[in-house]
Design a protein around this motif. Structure first.
Motif, PDB file in Angstrom:
ATOM      1  N   LEU A 205       7.277   2.975  -2.638  1.00  0.00           N
ATOM      2  CA  LEU A 205       6.419   3.349  -1.193  1.00  0.00           C
ATOM      3  C   LEU A 205       5.073   2.828  -1.380  1.00  0.00           C
ATOM      4  O   LEU A 205       4.471   2.940  -1.971  1.00  0.00           O
ATOM      5  CB  LEU A 205       6.387   5.113  -1.205  1.00  0.00           C
ATOM      6  N   PHE A 206       4.901   2.062  -0.244  1.00  0.00           N
ATOM      7  CA  PHE A 206       3.972   1.334  -0.052  1.00  0.00           C
ATOM      8  C   PHE A 206       2.643   1.869   0.987  1.00  0.00           C
ATOM      9  O   PHE A 206       3.191   2.254   2.154  1.00  0.00           O
ATOM     10  CB  PHE A 206       3.989  -0.316   0.392  1.00  0.00           C
ATOM     11  N   ASN A 207       1.467   1.656   0.730  1.00  0.00           N
ATOM     12  CA  ASN A 207       0.607   1.901   1.599  1.00  0.00           C
ATOM     13  C   ASN A 207       0.422   1.188   2.705  1.00  0.00           C
ATOM     14  O   ASN A 207       0.285  -0.125   2.410  1.00  0.00           O
ATOM     15  CB  ASN A 207      -0.769   2.041   0.911  1.00  0.00           C
ATOM     16  N   PRO A 208       0.645   1.644   3.947  1.00  0.00           N
ATOM     17  CA  PRO A 208       0.909   0.583   5.169  1.00  0.00           C
ATOM     18  C   PRO A 208      -0.338  -0.096   5.737  1.00  0.00           C
ATOM     19  O   PRO A 208      -0.538  -0.935   6.540  1.00  0.00           O
ATOM     20  CB  PRO A 208       1.507   1.498   6.290  1.00  0.00           C
ATOM     21  N   MET A 209      -1.413   0.382   4.996  1.00  0.00           N
ATOM     22  CA  MET A 209      -2.952  -0.279   5.366  1.00  0.00           C
ATOM     23  C   MET A 209      -2.929  -1.353   3.921  1.00  0.00           C
ATOM     24  O   MET A 209      -4.213  -2.024   4.421  1.00  0.00           O
ATOM     25  CB  MET A 209      -3.901   0.833   5.223  1.00  0.00           C
ATOM     26  N   TYR A 210      -2.369  -1.580   3.544  1.00  0.00           N
ATOM     27  CA  TYR A 210      -2.616  -2.881   2.403  1.00  0.00           C
ATOM     28  C   TYR A 210      -2.483  -4.322   3.175  1.00  0.00           C
ATOM     29  O   TYR A 210      -1.866  -4.138   4.182  1.00  0.00           O
ATOM     30  CB  TYR A 210      -1.468  -2.856   1.378  1.00  0.00           C
ATOM     31  N   ASN A 211      -3.679  -4.977   2.635  1.00  0.00           N
ATOM     32  CA  ASN A 211      -3.508  -6.359   3.245  1.00  0.00           C
ATOM     33  C   ASN A 211      -2.751  -7.273   2.410  1.00  0.00           C
ATOM     34  O   ASN A 211      -1.968  -6.957   1.611  1.00  0.00           O
ATOM     35  CB  ASN A 211      -5.165  -6.855   3.387  1.00  0.00           C
ATOM     36  N   THR A 212      -2.441  -8.443   2.947  1.00  0.00           N
ATOM     37  CA  THR A 212      -1.651  -9.563   2.307  1.00  0.00           C
ATOM     38  C   THR A 212      -1.749  -9.811   0.899  1.00  0.00           C
ATOM     39  O   THR A 212      -0.854  -9.706   0.176  1.00  0.00           O
ATOM     40  CB  THR A 212      -1.923 -10.805   3.021  1.00  0.00           C
ATOM     41  N   ASN A 213      -3.134  -9.663   0.218  1.00  0.00           N
ATOM     42  CA  ASN A 213      -3.161  -9.755  -0.982  1.00  0.00           C
ATOM     43  C   ASN A 213      -2.642  -8.846  -1.855  1.00  0.00           C
ATOM     44  O   ASN A 213      -2.170  -8.963  -2.825  1.00  0.00           O
ATOM     45  CB  ASN A 213      -4.647 -10.404  -1.415  1.00  0.00           C
ATOM     46  N   GLU A 214      -3.014  -7.599  -1.320  1.00  0.00           N
ATOM     47  CA  GLU A 214      -2.622  -6.464  -2.037  1.00  0.00           C
ATOM     48  C   GLU A 214      -0.858  -6.400  -2.095  1.00  0.00           C
ATOM     49  O   GLU A 214      -0.599  -5.965  -3.011  1.00  0.00           O
ATOM     50  CB  GLU A 214      -3.468  -5.261  -1.276  1.00  0.00           C
ATOM     51  N   LEU A 215      -0.461  -6.538  -0.988  1.00  0.00           N
ATOM     52  CA  LEU A 215       0.883  -6.302  -0.723  1.00  0.00           C
ATOM     53  C   LEU A 215       1.459  -7.198  -1.611  1.00  0.00           C
ATOM     54  O   LEU A 215       2.642  -7.278  -2.314  1.00  0.00           O
ATOM     55  CB  LEU A 215       1.292  -6.446   0.689  1.00  0.00           C
ATOM     56  N   GLU A 216       0.991  -8.659  -1.787  1.00  0.00           N
ATOM     57  CA  GLU A 216       1.534  -9.675  -2.596  1.00  0.00           C
ATOM     58  C   GLU A 216       1.528  -9.202  -3.840  1.00  0.00           C
ATOM     59  O   GLU A 216       2.863  -9.419  -4.577  1.00  0.00           O
ATOM     60  CB  GLU A 216       0.941 -11.022  -2.400  1.00  0.00           C
ATOM     61  N   HIS A 217       0.623  -8.633  -4.451  1.00  0.00           N
ATOM     62  CA  HIS A 217       0.613  -8.277  -5.707  1.00  0.00           C
ATOM     63  C   HIS A 217       1.605  -7.142  -6.363  1.00  0.00           C
ATOM     64  O   HIS A 217       2.270  -7.222  -7.204  1.00  0.00           O
ATOM     65  CB  HIS A 217      -0.849  -7.684  -6.463  1.00  0.00           C
TER      66      HIS A 217
ATOM     67  N   VAL B 102      13.941  -0.699  -2.944  1.00  0.00           N
ATOM     68  CA  VAL B 102      13.987  -0.691  -1.598  1.00  0.00           C
ATOM     69  C   VAL B 102      12.419  -0.378  -1.307  1.00  0.00           C
ATOM     70  O   VAL B 102      11.963   0.725  -1.654  1.00  0.00           O
ATOM     71  CB  VAL B 102      15.155  -0.049  -0.847  1.00  0.00           C
ATOM     72  N   GLY B 103      11.768  -1.351  -0.665  1.00  0.00           N
ATOM     73  CA  GLY B 103      10.295  -0.884  -0.319  1.00  0.00           C
ATOM     74  C   GLY B 103      10.183  -0.143   1.055  1.00  0.00           C
ATOM     75  O   GLY B 103      10.922  -0.832   1.918  1.00  0.00           O
ATOM     76  N   ILE B 104       9.306   0.641   1.243  1.00  0.00           N
ATOM     77  CA  ILE B 104       8.957   1.224   2.364  1.00  0.00           C
ATOM     78  C   ILE B 104       7.497   1.130   2.646  1.00  0.00           C
ATOM     79  O   ILE B 104       6.893   1.588   1.976  1.00  0.00           O
ATOM     80  CB  ILE B 104       9.621   2.847   2.383  1.00  0.00           C
ATOM     81  N   PHE B 105       7.334   0.607   3.662  1.00  0.00           N
ATOM     82  CA  PHE B 105       6.011   0.035   4.383  1.00  0.00           C
ATOM     83  C   PHE B 105       5.851   0.765   5.816  1.00  0.00           C
ATOM     84  O   PHE B 105       6.019   0.205   6.522  1.00  0.00           O
ATOM     85  CB  PHE B 105       5.812  -1.352   4.347  1.00  0.00           C
ATOM     86  N   SER B 106       5.150   1.857   5.624  1.00  0.00           N
ATOM     87  CA  SER B 106       5.131   2.714   7.021  1.00  0.00           C
ATOM     88  C   SER B 106       4.103   3.952   6.930  1.00  0.00           C
ATOM     89  O   SER B 106       4.207   4.373   5.882  1.00  0.00           O
ATOM     90  CB  SER B 106       6.648   3.284   7.314  1.00  0.00           C
TER      91      SER B 106
ATOM     92  N   VAL C 142     -10.274  -6.735   2.111  1.00  0.00           N
ATOM     93  CA  VAL C 142      -9.632  -5.507   1.353  1.00  0.00           C
ATOM     94  C   VAL C 142      -9.288  -4.510   2.572  1.00  0.00           C
ATOM     95  O   VAL C 142      -9.717  -4.526   3.608  1.00  0.00           O
ATOM     96  CB  VAL C 142     -10.589  -4.913   0.539  1.00  0.00           C
ATOM     97  N   SER C 143      -8.373  -3.743   1.934  1.00  0.00           N
ATOM     98  CA  SER C 143      -8.058  -2.382   2.935  1.00  0.00           C
ATOM     99  C   SER C 143      -9.408  -1.484   3.009  1.00  0.00           C
ATOM    100  O   SER C 143     -10.050  -1.489   2.398  1.00  0.00           O
ATOM    101  CB  SER C 143      -7.001  -1.723   2.519  1.00  0.00           C
ATOM    102  N   ALA C 144      -9.072  -0.469   3.880  1.00  0.00           N
ATOM    103  CA  ALA C 144     -10.273   0.451   4.568  1.00  0.00           C
ATOM    104  C   ALA C 144     -10.757   1.019   3.395  1.00  0.00           C
ATOM    105  O   ALA C 144     -12.100   1.271   3.354  1.00  0.00           O
ATOM    106  CB  ALA C 144      -9.854   1.201   5.518  1.00  0.00           C
ATOM    107  N   GLN C 145     -10.057   1.769   2.488  1.00  0.00           N
ATOM    108  CA  GLN C 145     -10.806   2.472   1.266  1.00  0.00           C
ATOM    109  C   GLN C 145     -11.586   1.622   0.286  1.00  0.00           C
ATOM    110  O   GLN C 145     -12.217   2.159  -0.491  1.00  0.00           O
ATOM    111  CB  GLN C 145      -9.595   3.183   0.452  1.00  0.00           C
ATOM    112  N   LYS C 146     -11.402   0.409   0.254  1.00  0.00           N
ATOM    113  CA  LYS C 146     -12.040  -0.201  -0.613  1.00  0.00           C
ATOM    114  C   LYS C 146     -13.578  -1.104  -0.277  1.00  0.00           C
ATOM    115  O   LYS C 146     -13.918  -1.874  -1.045  1.00  0.00           O
ATOM    116  CB  LYS C 146     -11.153  -1.445  -1.160  1.00  0.00           C
TER     117      LYS C 146
END
Length: 535
Positions: A105-117, A79-83, A496-500
């Motif tokens: 546990l997913f970083n809610p700042m991930y973009n589509t490409n990162e989340l897809e991976h 079960v993924g949590i994106f929050s 990319v997301s902010a940290q990258k």
């Protein structure tokens, strides 16, 4: 008490009753939360809402019932949590454990490409998302048939779930099962899923709570700003529920909101990362608020200079003594492996503390792998019951990280002193640490090479006193290209997301230095930095 044998350090033995326990985290926290009752556990500073420990437990049972009977979540389902941070986070995690599921546990700042991976790696059956992340999760999930449901938190976590009692009976399972998947970037590119067992988190939480509890007592009030999807924030959740402390939850950092929360809620224990420590040491806003309630500050997720550590202690402590301490760990070590115990009265020359119970550590020579003695620098390696199970569905990377004798090679360079305190001085791995987030150079290099005007590229971490490191790119332009630094920065920024993002700037070069096998020589690149360019 830590002791040494043949240049290998050993933490105190874990009590046999803990090692022999078969308790999973569902059973463990049901017992603890039941004992804590109606004491306030969580406060949301944004809307003033709060949960008692009973509320957490009742909500978790109601959500678990919904997971099992309406969504069909069974033992070992992911079960993924994106929050972003929310007072619902502990109840959702517990609910997944009640049905025997695995939390990703997913970083809610991930973009589509990162989340897809990462969805491809973990293949969750259900994604639970905040309102902010709903659109990106729903749109990304459409391409995967293994995701059966995408559910907003505000729909499943309502007032009924918080306060109605439920007779849900948790699923029974042994504690060697995976409890959580956290994400750790590797030097070879995209993030890897780190799977931690129920037993490793149970042991770590029990050890911290029973033996080297860094908090004075259960009346402490903790700052919940560290992201809950991150190992650091996840551990804060577990410690809050096991010790019985109050956790004040912030969704994001805002200077005035952060400082006002400390003053109004009378925060006693502050969890921080180096950029926040810089803020505490230097920002003029600090002087406008009463922070005298703080008794201890713990910094983690990246190394912190001794100067900043001392400055924070003096500025925040003012006329009283406060503890400002560092710890060390990584996701693959169930988050924490060295720390200062509750008897430490002051910072120890920038040390990250001693080994926790049950863990062994050594410093090995970078050339021959032999364990080194006191005050000799090399790669830090650790072993013990808190090691990760493996990288999720990635046996090759697991074998590359944990050797045949069970030692996990951290890629960090450090040493220990005559009192067996550890110190971190550098990183062997190529990961960039920006504000505590891990950024893999290879991921950014692969992206840069998709640009038609870029012939070759390399990314390094540019040292920065505030953020730790800033991603910086060296670019070989295609012939006759008019590509500018701004063009490259914007190209990456959009994808990319902010940290990258390339906050360290861009420098154009004629070629990228590499060894005969084609590996980029990043140490050479750091010497090529044009100090006169605008970075």
């Amino acid at each position: 008490m830590v002791h040494a044998e043949d240049n290998v350090l050993y933490g105190s033995a874990i009590p046999k009753y803990l090692l022999d326990s078969k308790s999973n985290l569902s059973q463990y926290f049901i017992r603890l939360l039941s004992e804590l009752g109606n004491k306030i556990a969580l406060i949301d500073v944004h809307d003033g809402s709060s949960f008692t420990f009973n509320n957490i437990l009742n909500a978790s049972f109601n959500i678990a019932s919904w997971l099992k009977y309406e969504c069909g979540i069974q033992k070992s389902d992911v079960v993924g949590i994106f929050s972003e941070n929310t007072i619902w986070y502990p109840s959702i995690i517990l609910a997944v454990w009640h049905v025997g599921g695995v939390c990703a546990l997913f970083n809610p700042m991930y973009n589509t490409n990162e989340l897809e991976h990462l969805l491809n790696i973990t293949q969750p059956k259900l994604m639970i998302t905040s309102k902010m992340g709903f659109d990106i999760v729903r749109n990304t999930a459409k391409q995967f048939n293994f995701i059966k449901y995408v559910c907003p938190i505000n729909i499943i976590c309502n007032e009924r779930m918080a306060y109605e009692k439920n007779n849900f009976v948790p699923t029974n399972y042994i504690n060697n099962q995976t409890s959580v998947i956290l994400f750790s970037s590797g030097t070879t590119g995209l993030p890897k899923g780190v799977q931690l067992s129920h037993k490793s988190i149970y042991l770590l939480t029990s050890i911290l709570n029973n033996n080297i509890n860094p908090f004075s007592n259960d009346s402490d009030i903790l700052m919940g700003l560290v992201p809950m999807f991150h190992g650091y924030g996840f551990l804060v959740i577990c410690m809050t529920m096991s010790i019985g402390c109050k956790l004040v939850v912030l969704k994001y950092f805002d200077g005035d909101l952060f400082l006002n929360s400390i003053e109004a809620q009378k925060i006693t224990v502050l969890f921080a990362v180096p950029p926040l420590m810089i803020f505490l040491a230097k920002h003029p806003l600090i002087d406008k608020y009463n922070l005298s309630s703080i008794n201890a500050i713990y910094s983690g997720a990246a190394s912190l200079s001794q100067d900043v550590q001392n400055d924070v202690a003096k500025r925040i402590g003012k006329n009283k003594h406060i503890k400002v301490l560092q710890g060390y760990g990584m996701t693959e070590l169930s988050i924490l492996v060295t720390m200062h115990d509750k008897n430490t009265e002051a910072s120890v020359n920038g040390s990250v503390g001693k080994l926790i119970d049950g863990m062994a550590g050594k410093v090995i020579d970078l050339d021959n792998g032999q364990p080194l003695g006191i005050n000799k620098s090399g790669e830090l390696c650790f072993k013990g019951p808190m090691l990760m199970k493996s990288y999720y569905k990635n046996p090759e990377e697991t074998t590359a990280t944990i050797d045949a004798e069970g030692w996990l090679h951290t890629g960090d360079i450090g040493y220990y002193d005559s009192d067996y305190n550890f110190y971190i001085i550098d990183r062997l791995k190529e990961l960039i640490k920006y504000n505590g987030y891990q950024v893999a150079p290879a991921e950014l290099e692969a992206l840069l090479l998709t640009h038609p005007d870029i012939e070759d590229a390399a990314v390094i971490g540019l040292p920065n006193i505030s953020a730790g490191e800033l991603p910086m790119a060296f670019i070989v332009k295609s012939q006759n290209s008019t590509l500018s630094e701004e063009d490259v920065v914007l190209f990456v920024h959009r994808q990319v997301s902010a940290q990258k993002r390339l906050r360290g700037g861009v420098q154009f070069v004629n070629s990228i230095p590499k060894n005969p096998s084609g590996k980029i020589l990043r140490r050479v690149l750091k010497k090529l930095i044009n100090t006169t360019s605008k970075l």
